[in-house]
Design a protein around this motif. Sequence first.
Motif, mmCIF file in Angstrom:
data_model
loop_
_atom_site.group_PDB
_atom_site.id
_atom_site.type_symbol
_atom_site.label_atom_id
_atom_site.label_comp_id
_atom_site.label_asym_id
_atom_site.label_seq_id
_atom_site.Cartn_x
_atom_site.Cartn_y
_atom_site.Cartn_z
ATOM 1 N N ASP A 120 70.533 11.780 99.181
ATOM 2 C CA ASP A 120 70.792 10.397 99.607
ATOM 3 C C ASP A 120 72.284 10.101 99.618
ATOM 4 O O ASP A 120 72.783 9.393 100.490
ATOM 5 N N ARG A 121 72.988 10.638 98.627
ATOM 6 C CA ARG A 121 74.432 10.405 98.528
ATOM 7 C C ARG A 121 75.161 10.966 99.752
ATOM 8 O O ARG A 121 76.015 10.305 100.345
ATOM 9 N N LEU A 122 74.796 12.184 100.138
ATOM 10 C CA LEU A 122 75.449 12.792 101.299
ATOM 11 C C LEU A 122 75.046 12.085 102.592
ATOM 12 O O LEU A 122 75.853 11.988 103.520
ATOM 13 N N ARG A 123 73.819 11.588 102.660
ATOM 14 C CA ARG A 123 73.402 10.830 103.859
ATOM 15 C C ARG A 123 74.323 9.627 104.076
ATOM 16 O O ARG A 123 74.684 9.309 105.205
ATOM 17 N N GLU A 124 74.686 8.955 102.985
ATOM 18 C CA GLU A 124 75.584 7.802 103.093
ATOM 19 C C GLU A 124 76.942 8.219 103.632
ATOM 20 O O GLU A 124 77.519 7.550 104.490
ATOM 21 N N VAL A 125 77.457 9.331 103.131
ATOM 22 C CA VAL A 125 78.748 9.847 103.614
ATOM 23 C C VAL A 125 78.643 10.211 105.096
ATOM 24 O O VAL A 125 79.526 9.885 105.905
ATOM 25 N N GLN A 126 77.556 10.877 105.469
ATOM 26 C CA GLN A 126 77.354 11.276 106.870
ATOM 27 C C GLN A 126 77.267 10.055 107.789
ATOM 28 O O GLN A 126 77.820 10.066 108.891
ATOM 29 N N ALA A 127 76.592 9.013 107.320
ATOM 30 C CA ALA A 127 76.458 7.794 108.127
ATOM 31 C C ALA A 127 77.836 7.183 108.406
ATOM 32 O O ALA A 127 78.107 6.702 109.509
ATOM 33 N N GLU A 128 78.718 7.233 107.408
ATOM 34 C CA GLU A 128 80.090 6.724 107.603
ATOM 35 C C GLU A 128 80.843 7.591 108.601
ATOM 36 O O GLU A 128 81.491 7.089 109.519
ATOM 37 N N THR A 129 80.757 8.910 108.404
ATOM 38 C CA THR A 129 81.469 9.849 109.286
ATOM 39 C C THR A 129 81.020 9.683 110.735
ATOM 40 O O THR A 129 81.830 9.814 111.659
ATOM 41 N N LEU A 130 79.726 9.401 110.934
ATOM 42 C CA LEU A 130 79.150 9.338 112.284
ATOM 43 C C LEU A 130 78.913 7.900 112.751
ATOM 44 O O LEU A 130 78.108 7.657 113.648
ATOM 45 N N ALA A 131 79.664 6.970 112.170
ATOM 46 C CA ALA A 131 79.475 5.544 112.501
ATOM 47 C C ALA A 131 79.643 5.273 113.995
ATOM 48 O O ALA A 131 78.989 4.393 114.561
ATOM 49 N N ALA A 132 80.509 6.051 114.662
ATOM 50 C CA ALA A 132 80.751 5.848 116.106
ATOM 51 C C ALA A 132 79.501 6.146 116.933
ATOM 52 O O ALA A 132 79.415 5.743 118.099
ATOM 53 N N HIS A 133 78.534 6.854 116.350
ATOM 54 C CA HIS A 133 77.314 7.243 117.089
ATOM 55 C C HIS A 133 76.100 6.502 116.545
ATOM 56 O O HIS A 133 74.967 6.970 116.674
ATOM 57 N N GLU A 134 76.342 5.370 115.935
ATOM 58 C CA GLU A 134 75.270 4.593 115.301
ATOM 59 C C GLU A 134 74.133 4.333 116.290
ATOM 60 O O GLU A 134 74.365 4.044 117.464
ATOM 61 N N GLY A 135 72.921 4.465 115.800
ATOM 62 C CA GLY A 135 71.764 4.242 116.675
ATOM 63 C C GLY A 135 71.240 5.535 117.273
ATOM 64 O O GLY A 135 70.077 5.620 117.653
ATOM 65 N N LYS A 136 72.108 6.572 117.338
ATOM 66 C CA LYS A 136 71.664 7.861 117.915
ATOM 67 C C LYS A 136 71.220 8.837 116.833
ATOM 68 O O LYS A 136 70.582 9.838 117.106
ATOM 69 N N VAL A 137 71.643 8.564 115.581
ATOM 70 C CA VAL A 137 71.459 9.547 114.506
ATOM 71 C C VAL A 137 70.202 9.260 113.693
ATOM 72 O O VAL A 137 69.942 8.118 113.320
ATOM 73 N N ARG A 138 69.432 10.329 113.429
ATOM 74 C CA ARG A 138 68.243 10.228 112.578
ATOM 75 C C ARG A 138 68.368 11.265 111.456
ATOM 76 O O ARG A 138 68.896 12.347 111.676
ATOM 77 N N TRP A 139 67.845 10.903 110.283
ATOM 78 C CA TRP A 139 67.878 11.828 109.151
ATOM 79 C C TRP A 139 66.482 12.335 108.822
ATOM 80 O O TRP A 139 65.493 11.621 109.041
ATOM 81 N N HIS A 140 66.423 13.549 108.299
ATOM 82 C CA HIS A 140 65.139 14.172 107.941
ATOM 83 C C HIS A 140 65.261 14.854 106.581
ATOM 84 O O HIS A 140 66.283 15.474 106.292
ATOM 85 N N GLN A 141 64.209 14.764 105.793
ATOM 86 C CA GLN A 141 64.148 15.489 104.515
ATOM 87 C C GLN A 141 63.897 16.966 104.749
ATOM 88 O O GLN A 141 64.278 17.810 103.950
ATOM 89 N N SER A 142 63.217 17.255 105.867
ATOM 90 C CA SER A 142 62.798 18.634 106.112
ATOM 91 C C SER A 142 62.934 18.981 107.602
ATOM 92 O O SER A 142 62.765 18.123 108.467
ATOM 93 N N PHE A 143 63.214 20.240 107.858
ATOM 94 C CA PHE A 143 63.313 20.760 109.218
ATOM 95 C C PHE A 143 62.005 20.545 109.986
ATOM 96 O O PHE A 143 62.002 20.331 111.190
ATOM 97 N N ASP A 144 60.886 20.569 109.253
ATOM 98 C CA ASP A 144 59.560 20.455 109.879
ATOM 99 C C ASP A 144 59.331 19.119 110.576
ATOM 100 O O ASP A 144 58.435 19.003 111.406
ATOM 101 N N THR A 145 60.101 18.089 110.188
ATOM 102 C CA THR A 145 59.839 16.759 110.752
ATOM 103 C C THR A 145 60.726 16.439 111.965
ATOM 104 O O THR A 145 60.702 15.317 112.465
ATOM 105 N N LEU A 146 61.501 17.421 112.441
ATOM 106 C CA LEU A 146 62.260 17.193 113.685
ATOM 107 C C LEU A 146 61.269 16.938 114.823
ATOM 108 O O LEU A 146 60.203 17.563 114.869
ATOM 109 N N PRO A 147 61.609 16.037 115.762
ATOM 110 C CA PRO A 147 60.694 15.804 116.876
ATOM 111 C C PRO A 147 60.553 17.044 117.763
ATOM 112 O O PRO A 147 61.429 17.912 117.760
#
Length: 367
Positions: A120-147
């Motif tokens: 969760d901590r790294l997700r927050e950092v990633q969200a900041e780093t990728l703020a310019a792409h907000e709305g396009k980014v999705r997070w997953h706990q596992s590779f299996d849940t990719l669409p």
Amino acid sequence: MTNPLADKIKALIRTNGPISVTDYFSLCLADPEHGYYRVREPFGRAGDFTTAPEISQLFGEMIGIFLVHAWQQHGSPANAILAEIGPGRGTMMSDMLRVVRRLAPALYQSASIHLVETSDRLREVQAETLAAHEGKVRWHQSFDTLPAGFLLLAANELFDAIPIRQFVRTAQGFRERMVGLDADDRLTFAAGVAGIDPSLLPSPPQSAAEGTIFEIAPARDAVMAAMCERLRTGGGTAVIIDYGHLSTGYGDTLQAVRNHRYDPPLANPGRADLTSHVDFEQLVSRAKAEGVHVNGLAHQGDFLVALGLLERAAALGRDKDAATQERIRDDVERLAGSGAGKMGELFKVLAVSSPEVALAPFRKKAP
């Protein structure tokens, strides 16, 4: 200074006997309370190690160029899934997306961006780093849940953090290497009772001297198989970058890094990053067994230079002051320099695709 994870592991050993290197590796990195990735900030100067994307934007840009090329070779499908497993601070994805947006606006517009991240901590950092792409980014706990769908996948320093099993040559043959306690109640390596199928060894077991270590990684094999199955069903390309060896062999590569220095692997559980070298021959075999095309396997330095690293570095340094140009040169040397211990040689790049496509900079002939 007490170490709660060391205390926990020792209590476990006192109760149940020695634990395998695999279990020790898993506890060190992923224990819910005290595991390294739960409690440390591993990346960057203040952390314990610096990954290639943190050295220079050039690294992520080259990976972005490669994935744009792969997308084009696959026929430029719409609605691609652009994914990274273990994205750190999100730096590589940010640099990749800058290139994708510039070189292939159609890919950027229609693609969805997916990060497989358990922290969760790294997700927050990633969200900041990728703020310019907000709305396009999705997070997953596992590779299996990719669409489902066409996938462009990057994994940098993923496999080295997946636990291995170790076997040590004893007078009785190869036995699983365990972690136990010595007479002074300190963690120590010991040989267990489990053996290994001799057909898995790179040469006859009797040719290996006592004390020789052999490493095998069923968990890495399973991750590679899952990636390949996914490419086979939805189509796409995966690029895997990690340090390791081109061919299977003997040797102890279990290592801990703390504050940018090597640390004995049993000294600071949970406080040092624990990794081991990746056996790329095994990953290639798994890909072939899964019916996925192996585009090629290269040293990181050769791969980056062939993609245009030097030209991009020159463009980046143009009209800059001497100190900036010198820093860019140093970064290029760190990323692509060859010679013992240099990232350009130590790190390897493996690309696999389904269906088969020819991808530069790899030769037509796969390894």
